[in-house]
Design an enzyme around this catalytic site. Structure first.
Site, mmCIF file in Angstrom:
data_model
loop_
_atom_site.group_PDB
_atom_site.id
_atom_site.type_symbol
_atom_site.label_atom_id
_atom_site.label_comp_id
_atom_site.label_asym_id
_atom_site.label_seq_id
_atom_site.Cartn_x
_atom_site.Cartn_y
_atom_site.Cartn_z
ATOM 1 N N SER A 181 0.947 -1.443 -0.145
ATOM 2 C CA SER A 181 -0.283 0.125 0.198
ATOM 3 C C SER A 181 0.884 0.789 0.087
ATOM 4 O O SER A 181 0.481 2.282 -0.198
ATOM 5 C CB SER A 181 -1.167 0.073 1.094
ATOM 6 O OG SER A 181 -0.326 -0.024 2.638
ATOM 7 N N ASP A 436 -3.975 6.071 11.220
ATOM 8 C CA ASP A 436 -3.240 5.546 9.822
ATOM 9 C C ASP A 436 -1.549 6.278 10.491
ATOM 10 O O ASP A 436 -1.514 7.809 10.032
ATOM 11 C CB ASP A 436 -4.125 5.692 8.640
ATOM 12 C CG ASP A 436 -2.937 5.019 7.724
ATOM 13 O OD1 ASP A 436 -1.499 4.634 7.881
ATOM 14 O OD2 ASP A 436 -3.429 5.018 6.926
ATOM 15 N N HIS A 439 0.597 5.333 6.038
ATOM 16 C CA HIS A 439 0.750 6.185 4.878
ATOM 17 C C HIS A 439 0.547 7.240 5.166
ATOM 18 O O HIS A 439 0.823 8.496 6.228
ATOM 19 C CB HIS A 439 -0.868 5.956 4.391
ATOM 20 C CG HIS A 439 -0.901 4.141 4.543
ATOM 21 N ND1 HIS A 439 -1.439 3.379 5.643
ATOM 22 C CD2 HIS A 439 -0.599 3.257 3.016
ATOM 23 C CE1 HIS A 439 -1.564 1.985 5.018
ATOM 24 N NE2 HIS A 439 -0.637 1.782 3.405
#
Length: 458
Positions: A181, A436, A439
């Site tokens: 990702s 998160d 990312h």
């Protein structure tokens, strides 16, 4: 009286007068004597050769001394300036030869984040390819200071991203992002950066969660693909809902979902790492050779560094075996590996304030952890080992670990979901707020990854 005068004058002349023949003889002798005297006075005898030789030697000594002094002065003077661009344009061979020496490669890993007032090239509403979980602006993140920093290497310059320059390079080419990702995060950043100059179109989609996609920039006949492969090699991914907690990774087999497509790709950016930190069983030659976080299985617990090293080295070796040796000068395929991008959790992932920082770390304020340093070192060493192994391929490392490590402010945090504190679905019923801290918000620090990519591809 006059007669007497004449008489006396005549008498004197008569007394001095000589016979005519005798007079001529004496006159000739007198002329010879005068000529000889004139010769002695105006044509002296030449000097000896010895003084002439001495004078010549002395002149040479003086010349040598002057030359030595001039040379010594020139040695003390600064070197001549580099040839001007005009010299090269006019075809000065010496100037062209001097300019042709390439500059040393830039070490983009050594630098600092400095304030930059320039706004991003895109935002949460102008770009349609931002994954929902990284669209921090649209999800209500109130601060925007994380947009206004740029990475400044210490010993060289990193130009701001130029969509025009990247699209010129991408003209008639196919660029693929392969990995997990974080690879997708970087790919979507590039798509947004390029879309600020030329519209993009999704032309292929295969699989769930946007794992396999292909985009076209028709104005430039350019293609960008996103290919999912979190280990680069073949793997069976965990399925928590089905009771499969571990990834099963086969180090001696390759993921043909992307490897088989590499022949049609001009450049590939590989980015993996974080999935190796998850529970996993690693197979090689039909047997288990490593097992990470597998206390519930009948395997010896090992770390994941060896498995990560094998996966990266074997992948590059296979790429070289399949695609090396092709193409001529200027037609080489580029394979770039993005180094490990650190996470910044300061608490539990589902607690408020997991990554609360609002500015970058200063140089020296945050060092690399052991895991981050080892993962980075593995990629750099693998690229170094593969570089120059075959013709037609150029391997490169996008060394972003240090610059990413200094950006704790660039993650979505709780804004991975819309309005996380206002009842918009972010906060769970028991008060937990998912965060998160892996990312990157878009726009954000991940855009710098593509600034370095542009310089690597050019």
């Amino acid at each position: 009286m006059v007669t007497n005068f004449l008489h006396k004058y005549q008498f004197q002349n008569h007394q001095l007068a000589l016979p005519k023949k005798q007079f001529v003889t004496y006159a000739v002798y007198a002329l010879i004597a005068v000529a000889f005297l004139h010769f002695l006075l105006f044509y002296p005898a030449p000097a000896s050769e010895k003084p002439v030789v001495a004078a010549r030697v002395q002149e040479e000594e003086v010349a040598a001394a002057v030359s030595a002094r001039v040379n010594a002065r020139e040695q003390l003077l600064p070197p001549p300036p580099p040839p001007r661009r005009r010299d090269v344009a006019l075809g000065n061979p010496q100037a062209m030869e001097e300019v042709a020496v390439p500059p040393p490669p830039c070490d983009y890993s050594d630098g600092e984040w400095v304030p930059d007032a320039r706004p991003p090239l895109y935002n949460g509403t102008s770009c349609g390819t931002i994954k929902d979980g990284q669209n921090c602006m649209a999800h209500g993140r109130p601060d925007t200071g994380y947009h206004y920093w740029r990475w400044r290497p210490r010993q060289c310059d990193l130009p701001a991203f130029s969509p025009e320059a990247f699209l010129r390079w991408l003209h008639n080419k196919h660029l693929a992002f392969v990995g997990d990702s974080l690879a997708r995060n970087q790919a979507e950043s590039l798509l947004c950066l390029l879309a600020s100059r030329s519209p993009t179109e999704l032309v292929h989609r295969d699989g769930e969660e946007n794992r396999f996609r292909r985009f076209a920039f028709r104005e430039f006949n350019a293609t960008v693909s996103v290919l999912w492969s979190p280990f680069l090699v073949k793997a069976t991914e965990k399925a928590e809902r089905a009771g499969v907690r571990h990834n099963h990774v086969f180090l001696d087999a390759f993921d043909e979902r992307w490897m088989s497509q590499l022949g049609a790709v001009d450049a590939a950016v590989l980015s993996v790492g974080h999935w190796f930190l998850l529970p996993g069983v690693y197979h090689d030659g039909g047997r288990v050779v490593a097992c990470h976080d597998c206390a519930d299985l009948n395997h010896t617990e090992t770390d994941f560094f060896g498995a990560f090293r094998d996966a990266v080295h074997r992948t590059l070796a296979e790429v070289a075996r399949r695609h090396g040796g092709g193409g001529g000068a200027g037609e080489e395929k580029v394979v770039a590996l993005t180094t490990f991008s650190p996470a910044h959790f300061e608490g539990d992932w589902d607690k408020s304030g997991a990554c609360p920082k609002k500015r970058p770390y200063r140089p020296g304020e945050k060092g690399l952890g052991y895991t981050e340093a080892e993962m980075r070192r593995t990629v750099v060493e693998a690229v170094r080992a593969a570089a120059g192994s075959v013709s037609g391929l150029r391997f490169a490392a996008l060394d972003v670990t240090a610059l990413a490590n200094l950006r704790p402010d660039g993650h979505p945090g709780p804004y991975m979901r819309k309005d996380p504190f206002g009842g918009g679905g972010g906060e769970t019923g028991d008060g937990r707020v998912p965060n998160d801290c892996v990312h990157w918000c878009m726009p954000g620090p991940v855009d710098t990854f593509n600034e370095i990519l542009l310089q690597t591809l050019r």
